[in-house]
Design a protein around this motif. Structure first.
Motif, PDB file in Angstrom:
ATOM      1  N   GLY A   1      -9.717   4.446 -10.845  1.00 57.31           N
ATOM      2  CA  GLY A   1      -9.634   5.743 -10.197  1.00 57.31           C
ATOM      3  C   GLY A   1      -8.516   6.551 -10.818  1.00 57.31           C
ATOM      4  N   ALA A   2      -7.593   6.995  -9.982  1.00 57.30           N
ATOM      5  CA  ALA A   2      -6.477   7.795 -10.486  1.00 57.30           C
ATOM      6  C   ALA A   2      -5.589   6.957 -11.404  1.00 57.30           C
ATOM      7  CB  ALA A   2      -5.652   8.345  -9.330  1.00 57.30           C
ATOM      8  N   MET A   3      -5.022   7.622 -12.390  1.00 61.09           N
ATOM      9  CA  MET A   3      -4.042   7.007 -13.283  1.00 61.09           C
ATOM     10  C   MET A   3      -2.823   7.921 -13.340  1.00 61.09           C
ATOM     11  SD  MET A   3      -6.447   5.581 -16.388  1.00 61.09           S
ATOM     12  CE  MET A   3      -5.248   4.360 -16.954  1.00 61.09           C
ATOM     13  N   GLY A   4      -1.696   7.346 -13.629  1.00 65.02           N
ATOM     14  CA  GLY A   4      -0.496   8.168 -13.651  1.00 65.02           C
ATOM     15  C   GLY A   4       0.608   7.561 -14.492  1.00 65.02           C
ATOM     16  N   TRP A   5       1.586   8.389 -14.759  1.00 68.24           N
ATOM     17  CA  TRP A   5       2.793   7.954 -15.468  1.00 68.24           C
ATOM     18  C   TRP A   5       4.003   8.200 -14.576  1.00 68.24           C
ATOM     19  CZ3 TRP A   5       2.690   5.361 -19.982  1.00 68.24           C
ATOM     20  CH2 TRP A   5       1.518   5.410 -20.732  1.00 68.24           C
TER      21      TRP A   5
ATOM     22  N   TYR B   1       9.106   4.460 -19.122  1.00 68.40           N
ATOM     23  CA  TYR B   1       7.896   5.070 -18.591  1.00 68.40           C
ATOM     24  C   TYR B   1       6.885   3.978 -18.247  1.00 68.40           C
ATOM     25  CZ  TYR B   1       9.503   9.734 -19.741  1.00 68.40           C
ATOM     26  OH  TYR B   1      10.215  10.913 -19.765  1.00 68.40           O
ATOM     27  N   TYR B   2       6.350   4.066 -17.044  1.00 68.77           N
ATOM     28  CA  TYR B   2       5.403   3.075 -16.552  1.00 68.77           C
ATOM     29  C   TYR B   2       4.050   3.732 -16.280  1.00 68.77           C
ATOM     30  CZ  TYR B   2       9.497   0.161 -15.606  1.00 68.77           C
ATOM     31  OH  TYR B   2      10.649  -0.573 -15.718  1.00 68.77           O
ATOM     32  N   CYS B   3       3.016   3.059 -16.689  1.00 74.78           N
ATOM     33  CA  CYS B   3       1.662   3.485 -16.376  1.00 74.78           C
ATOM     34  C   CYS B   3       1.242   2.876 -15.037  1.00 74.78           C
ATOM     35  CB  CYS B   3       0.719   3.031 -17.484  1.00 74.78           C
ATOM     36  SG  CYS B   3      -1.016   3.413 -17.177  1.00 74.78           S
ATOM     37  N   ASN B   4       0.513   3.657 -14.287  1.00 74.88           N
ATOM     38  CA  ASN B   4      -0.025   3.195 -13.015  1.00 74.88           C
ATOM     39  C   ASN B   4      -1.511   3.491 -12.972  1.00 74.88           C
ATOM     40  OD1 ASN B   4      -0.840   4.294 -10.050  1.00 74.88           O
ATOM     41  ND2 ASN B   4       0.519   2.533  -9.896  1.00 74.88           N
ATOM     42  N   ALA B   5      -2.268   2.562 -12.427  1.00 76.71           N
ATOM     43  CA  ALA B   5      -3.708   2.792 -12.282  1.00 76.71           C
ATOM     44  C   ALA B   5      -4.192   2.178 -10.982  1.00 76.71           C
ATOM     45  CB  ALA B   5      -4.469   2.192 -13.462  1.00 76.71           C
ATOM     46  N   LYS B   6      -5.167   2.823 -10.402  1.00 76.08           N
ATOM     47  CA  LYS B   6      -5.769   2.319  -9.179  1.00 76.08           C
ATOM     48  C   LYS B   6      -7.181   1.850  -9.499  1.00 76.08           C
ATOM     49  CE  LYS B   6      -2.978   5.526  -6.486  1.00 76.08           C
ATOM     50  NZ  LYS B   6      -1.831   4.639  -6.699  1.00 76.08           N
ATOM     51  N   ASN B   7      -7.454   0.607  -9.153  1.00 74.24           N
ATOM     52  CA  ASN B   7      -8.780   0.048  -9.360  1.00 74.24           C
ATOM     53  C   ASN B   7      -9.454  -0.075  -7.994  1.00 74.24           C
ATOM     54  OD1 ASN B   7     -10.749  -1.007 -11.191  1.00 74.24           O
ATOM     55  ND2 ASN B   7     -10.388  -3.031 -10.311  1.00 74.24           N
ATOM     56  N   VAL B   8     -10.622   0.537  -7.881  1.00 76.57           N
ATOM     57  CA  VAL B   8     -11.298   0.582  -6.585  1.00 76.57           C
ATOM     58  C   VAL B   8     -12.417  -0.444  -6.546  1.00 76.57           C
ATOM     59  CG1 VAL B   8     -12.547   2.039  -4.959  1.00 76.57           C
ATOM     60  CG2 VAL B   8     -10.765   3.037  -6.421  1.00 76.57           C
ATOM     61  N   ARG B   9     -12.342  -1.321  -5.552  1.00 79.95           N
ATOM     62  CA  ARG B   9     -13.377  -2.329  -5.354  1.00 79.95           C
ATOM     63  C   ARG B   9     -13.744  -2.367  -3.869  1.00 79.95           C
ATOM     64  NH1 ARG B   9     -12.089  -8.013  -7.854  1.00 79.95           N
ATOM     65  NH2 ARG B   9     -14.239  -8.280  -7.202  1.00 79.95           N
ATOM     66  N   ARG B  10     -15.010  -2.216  -3.599  1.00 78.51           N
ATOM     67  CA  ARG B  10     -15.497  -2.236  -2.208  1.00 78.51           C
ATOM     68  C   ARG B  10     -14.671  -1.295  -1.345  1.00 78.51           C
ATOM     69  NH1 ARG B  10     -16.411  -8.797  -1.511  1.00 78.51           N
ATOM     70  NH2 ARG B  10     -17.931  -8.996  -3.214  1.00 78.51           N
ATOM     71  N   SER B  11     -14.458  -0.089  -1.840  1.00 74.44           N
ATOM     72  CA  SER B  11     -13.756   0.989  -1.133  1.00 74.44           C
ATOM     73  C   SER B  11     -12.281   0.717  -0.900  1.00 74.44           C
ATOM     74  CB  SER B  11     -14.434   1.272   0.220  1.00 74.44           C
ATOM     75  OG  SER B  11     -15.766   1.661   0.015  1.00 74.44           O
TER      76      SER B  11
END
Length: 119
Positions: free
Chosen positions: A32-36, A93-103
């Motif tokens: 889903g969303a990704m960010g730094w 700097y850190y990368c962030n990501a959201k992984n969506v599974r079953r809502s």
């Protein structure tokens, strides 16, 4: 499980540019969303820029007009183009990501990449 691998940090003079990359890999990817984010010693991690899965960005006021976040959904990769860098941009700097599974959204972080801007 999701792994985030960052690259592109380094040392640059003030006014210079760097491009960070963050590639997500793993099983059952539905990014889903990704960010730094960035962090300096003794300070809290702060949002630099984020981008939705649909490509809508938002930026910290301190980087607006200088940084651009983008993503390639086919590659599960986010980028941060940093122009006109200032010494105060020096941070990990850190990368962030959201992984969506079953809502449910699961949050993942990269290992961090150092950006140093000399004056």
């Amino acid at each position: 499980q999701v792994q985030l691998v960052e690259s592109g940090g380094g040392l640059v003079q003030a006014g210079g540019s760097l491009r960070l990359s963050c590639a997500a890999s793993g099983s059952n990817l539905n990014i889903g969303a990704m960010g730094w984010y960035r962090q300096t010693p003794g300070k809290q991690r702060e949002l630099v820029a984020a981008i939705t899965s649909g490509g809508i960005p938002n930026y910290a006021d301190s980087v607006k007009g200088r940084f651009t976040i983008s993503r390639d959904n086919a590659k599960n990769t986010a980028y941060l183009q940093m122009n006109n860098l200032k010494p105060e941009d020096t941070a990990v700097y850190y990368c962030n990501a959201k992984n969506v599974r079953r809502s449910i959204s699961y949050n993942y972080w990269g290992q961090g990449t150092q950006v140093t801007v000399s004056s």
